[in-house]
Enzyme design. Structure first.
Site, PDB file in Angstrom:
ATOM      1  N   HIS A 183      -4.592  -0.704  -3.727  1.00  0.00           N
ATOM      2  CA  HIS A 183      -6.022  -0.938  -3.446  1.00  0.00           C
ATOM      3  C   HIS A 183      -6.836  -0.535  -4.685  1.00  0.00           C
ATOM      4  CE1 HIS A 183      -5.210  -1.427   0.906  1.00  0.00           C
ATOM      5  NE2 HIS A 183      -4.418  -0.384   0.771  1.00  0.00           N
ATOM      6  N   SER A 219       0.844  -1.205   0.000  1.00  0.00           N
ATOM      7  CA  SER A 219       0.000   0.000   0.000  1.00  0.00           C
ATOM      8  C   SER A 219       0.877   1.253   0.000  1.00  0.00           C
ATOM      9  CB  SER A 219      -0.962  -0.043   1.188  1.00  0.00           C
ATOM     10  OG  SER A 219      -1.914   0.981   1.128  1.00  0.00           O
ATOM     11  N   GLU A 256     -13.927  11.175  -7.729  1.00  0.00           N
ATOM     12  CA  GLU A 256     -13.957  12.037  -8.899  1.00  0.00           C
ATOM     13  C   GLU A 256     -13.486  11.231 -10.096  1.00  0.00           C
ATOM     14  OE1 GLU A 256     -15.215  14.854  -8.936  1.00  0.00           O
ATOM     15  OE2 GLU A 256     -15.274  15.478  -6.833  1.00  0.00           O
TER      16      GLU A 256
END
Length: 286
Positions: free
Chosen positions: A185, A143, A161
């Site tokens: 992710h 991550s 967005e």
């Protein structure tokens, strides 16, 4: 491109840590899991592994989780290096651990914490030097720890967005793999828009979207996909229309001829010539 001797293993987050109670899952973790590959690349269960949970808001708990995971794999020499300031990165103990490690593993959390507390320090210099010059030296990161490997690092931004200028915040990372921009992710959190904007800003770089429990083994200017999910590659080198530079913040963007590839376990990518080698359909699962 310089010939790099070390190995990078960026991971998309939420990798299996072998904590399932079911014996079947534990056996799969030991034989096939991403952390198994990390240990293997570092030289096996006797490798000196240093876990750095700097990115995490709960570094003690995260460090303990990795101690448990690597112990489950049979590792004997695992140390947690809890760096919470640049001063910690200059301590003699920190420097010695990084000098002697076979593998350094960065946890998830906030990637900006890694760069703020490690970038430009003595241990950063040692990490870069060893990665470039020492065969068998491994730097892994999940991550945030994966995203910080890049030179042009995604520091944050809205995934909701769709493709809006300003949806992604860029920052300077550790510069270990300057040819790539890494996001993690990727599938679960719907981050297509923000890596697309990152590639629009830096079209000569390759964008990498890593799903959870999925990673790359990067060495010799190639990478191979490991884990259970997919990797989406964004190649913007031949973009024909890119209006990022002329738009105001918050304006919908357009981008044409952005090439994408969807790869999975066992597939390979040549970072130097951008060529793909897809695992044959009839090949066994790795």
């Amino acid at each position: 491109m310089q010939k790099i001797k070390g190995t990078l293993i960026p991971i998309g987050g939420n990798e299996d840590k072998g904590i399932e109670a079911d014996e079947m899952y534990t056996l799969e973790f030991i034989d096939e899991g991403i952390l198994y590959h990390v240990v293997k690349e570092a030289g096996g269960i006797d490798a000196e592994i240093v876990v750095i949970p700097t990115a995490s808001s709960i570094p003690v708990e995260v460090g303990e989780n990795y101690l448990t995971a690597f112990t489950t794999l049979g590792c004997n020499n695992v140390t947690v290096l809890d760096i919470r300031s640049k001063e910690d990165s200059e301590k003699e103990n920190s420097i010695e651990l990084i000098k002697n490690a076979d593998c350094v593993m960065f946890s998830g959390g906030d990637q900006s914490k890694i760069t703020d507390k490690i970038s430009g320090t003595t241990i950063h210099t040692i990490l870069v030097d060893r990665y470039k010059n020492e065969k068998g030296f491994v730097i892994a990161g999940t991550s945030a720890g994966a995203m910080a490997m890049a030179k042009e690092m995604i520091a944050g931004g809205s995934a909701s967005e769709s493709f809006i200028k300003g949806a992604v915040n860029m920052y300077k990372g550790l510069g270990l793999i300057p040819e790539l921009i890494i996001d993690t992710h990727f599938i679960k959190r719907g981050r297509f828009g923000r890596i697309s904007e990152a590639v629009a800003q830096f079209p000569k770089l390759i964008g990498i979207g890593l799903a959870e429990d999925t990673g790359l083994i990067i060495k010799n200017n190639h990478f191979e996909i490991i884990g259970s999910g997919m990797v989406i590659i964004f190649d913007g080198r031949k973009i024909k229309h890119n209006n990022h530079s002329v738009l105001k913040e918050g304006t919908p963007m357009s981008l044409t001829n952005l090439k994408t590839h969807i790869l999975s376990n066992g597939d390979r990518f040549n970072i130097k010539n951008k060529k793909i080698e897809v695992l044959p359909i009839e090949a066994p699962f790795i």
